[in-house]
Design a protein around this motif. Sequence first.
Motif, short mmCIF file in Angstrom:
data_model
loop_
_atom_site.label_atom_id
_atom_site.label_comp_id
_atom_site.label_asym_id
_atom_site.label_seq_id
_atom_site.Cartn_x
_atom_site.Cartn_y
_atom_site.Cartn_z
N THR A 2 3.83 7.09 -6.88
CA THR A 2 3.60 7.04 -5.15
C THR A 2 4.96 6.58 -4.67
OG1 THR A 2 3.80 4.31 -5.55
CG2 THR A 2 1.77 5.51 -5.47
N GLU A 3 5.13 6.60 -3.33
CA GLU A 3 6.35 6.46 -2.58
C GLU A 3 7.04 5.38 -3.22
OE1 GLU A 3 8.34 8.55 -0.80
OE2 GLU A 3 6.98 10.02 -1.11
N ALA A 4 6.29 4.11 -3.20
CA ALA A 4 6.73 2.78 -3.52
C ALA A 4 7.31 2.82 -4.89
CB ALA A 4 5.70 1.74 -3.35
N GLN A 5 6.92 3.71 -5.86
CA GLN A 5 7.17 3.85 -7.13
C GLN A 5 8.46 4.72 -7.23
OE1 GLN A 5 3.29 5.25 -8.94
NE2 GLN A 5 3.30 3.18 -10.04
N ARG A 6 8.75 5.53 -6.41
CA ARG A 6 9.66 6.49 -6.44
C ARG A 6 10.96 5.47 -6.12
NH1 ARG A 6 6.22 10.64 -5.88
NH2 ARG A 6 5.90 10.43 -3.62
N LEU A 22 17.43 3.50 -7.60
CA LEU A 22 18.75 3.11 -8.22
C LEU A 22 19.05 3.67 -9.52
CD1 LEU A 22 21.37 1.86 -8.11
CD2 LEU A 22 20.10 -0.58 -8.72
N SER A 23 17.88 3.65 -10.49
CA SER A 23 17.96 3.98 -11.89
C SER A 23 18.33 5.52 -11.84
CB SER A 23 16.74 3.85 -12.34
OG SER A 23 16.47 4.55 -13.72
N ASP A 24 17.70 6.14 -10.93
CA ASP A 24 17.85 7.70 -10.75
C ASP A 24 19.33 7.98 -10.53
OD1 ASP A 24 15.29 8.18 -11.58
OD2 ASP A 24 14.54 8.48 -9.40
N SER A 25 19.84 7.14 -9.47
CA SER A 25 21.18 7.45 -9.01
C SER A 25 22.12 7.07 -10.05
CB SER A 25 21.51 6.42 -7.81
OG SER A 25 20.75 6.83 -6.95
N LEU A 26 21.84 5.82 -11.03
CA LEU A 26 22.71 5.62 -12.25
C LEU A 26 22.92 6.66 -13.09
CD1 LEU A 26 22.04 1.80 -12.35
CD2 LEU A 26 23.91 2.84 -11.33
N ALA A 31 6.35 1.85 -12.52
CA ALA A 31 6.76 2.97 -11.93
C ALA A 31 7.29 3.95 -12.97
CB ALA A 31 7.66 2.57 -10.84
N ASN A 32 8.22 3.44 -13.93
CA ASN A 32 8.91 4.19 -14.88
C ASN A 32 7.77 4.81 -15.79
OD1 ASN A 32 11.17 5.17 -16.59
ND2 ASN A 32 10.44 3.39 -17.96
N PHE A 33 6.73 4.34 -16.22
CA PHE A 33 5.64 4.84 -17.02
C PHE A 33 4.58 5.50 -16.50
CE2 PHE A 33 7.91 1.53 -19.81
CZ PHE A 33 7.70 2.40 -20.93
N THR A 34 4.58 5.41 -15.24
CA THR A 34 3.71 6.56 -14.25
C THR A 34 4.18 8.01 -14.37
OG1 THR A 34 2.91 4.86 -12.93
CG2 THR A 34 2.59 7.16 -12.16
N PRO A 35 3.61 8.89 -14.65
CA PRO A 35 4.04 10.15 -14.78
C PRO A 35 4.60 10.67 -13.21
CG PRO A 35 1.89 10.31 -15.87
CD PRO A 35 2.28 8.95 -15.15
N GLU A 36 5.85 11.37 -13.35
CA GLU A 36 6.52 11.59 -12.35
C GLU A 36 5.52 12.16 -11.14
OE1 GLU A 36 10.75 13.73 -10.72
OE2 GLU A 36 9.82 14.08 -12.78
N ALA A 37 4.61 13.15 -11.52
CA ALA A 37 4.18 13.70 -10.41
C ALA A 37 3.06 12.78 -9.87
CB ALA A 37 3.57 14.89 -11.01
N THR A 92 11.59 -5.25 -13.56
CA THR A 92 10.43 -6.02 -13.07
C THR A 92 9.19 -5.47 -13.39
OG1 THR A 92 10.30 -4.95 -11.06
CG2 THR A 92 11.45 -6.96 -10.75
N GLU A 93 8.11 -6.15 -13.30
CA GLU A 93 6.69 -5.24 -13.57
C GLU A 93 6.48 -4.23 -12.77
OE1 GLU A 93 1.89 -6.90 -14.56
OE2 GLU A 93 3.27 -7.73 -13.22
N ALA A 94 6.86 -4.06 -11.61
CA ALA A 94 6.65 -3.10 -10.43
C ALA A 94 7.45 -1.74 -11.16
CB ALA A 94 7.17 -3.32 -9.30
N TRP A 95 8.88 -2.18 -11.64
CA TRP A 95 9.89 -1.17 -12.03
C TRP A 95 9.06 -0.35 -13.06
CZ3 TRP A 95 12.40 0.57 -16.19
CH2 TRP A 95 13.35 1.50 -15.96
N ILE A 96 8.65 -1.18 -14.17
CA ILE A 96 8.10 -0.81 -15.43
C ILE A 96 6.87 0.37 -15.12
CG2 ILE A 96 7.05 -1.27 -17.68
CD1 ILE A 96 9.29 -3.78 -17.62
#
Length: 197
Positions: free
Chosen positions: A65-69, A74-78, A56-62, A50-54
């Motif tokens: 937001t909690e919502a982006q994490r 699920l992606s992190d788990s896979l 979050a993915n392209f936001t630097p990890e540091a 989704t747009e929200a996932w994309i």
Amino acid sequence: MPRTILRIDSSARRDGSVSRDLTDRITARLAGDDTRILTRDLAEGLPLLTEAWIGANFTPEADRTEAQRAELALSDSLIAELKAADTIVIGLPVYNFGLPAALKAWIDLVARAGVTFRYTEAGPEGLLGAKRVIVAAASGGTAFGSDFDFATRYLTHVLGFLGLTDITVLGADRLALDAEAALAAAHAAVDQLPRAA
């Protein structure tokens, strides 16, 4: 040292699925007494990007937001399952010349720049490291290795892009033409798999 097998099934069928039967056989062939087996059944459903996932993915990890994490959880788990595995067994039924939608959704969730691959001046570099991959494929009419075999060619390409290059593709193809012979050849190929990479 205990070894870990990640078994990934993608067939929509549970009863009578040739690819699931093959992943059963391959896992049994490779597993030892101390083997840990992780199972991921993609037919249980995976979300599409989704747009929200994309975002979050392209936001630097540091900076996430909690919502982006949460979007990436699920992606992190896979990806963690892939990293934990020594051997990966993937069931690949061929649907309409290609991958099941669930398997493509899994690829979209695990192919992440800076996490499972990166771009360098020399070109893209896979980051998943040296792991053994066995693809258990099944098709009704497509001959594996033919010009119409988009499924196994695409899957081996994208796995290689992630750094997974030790890939064996075996399976039963053209089941609609001679199921008995196709299954016998696939079972024989499983029986000949080396137990250790």
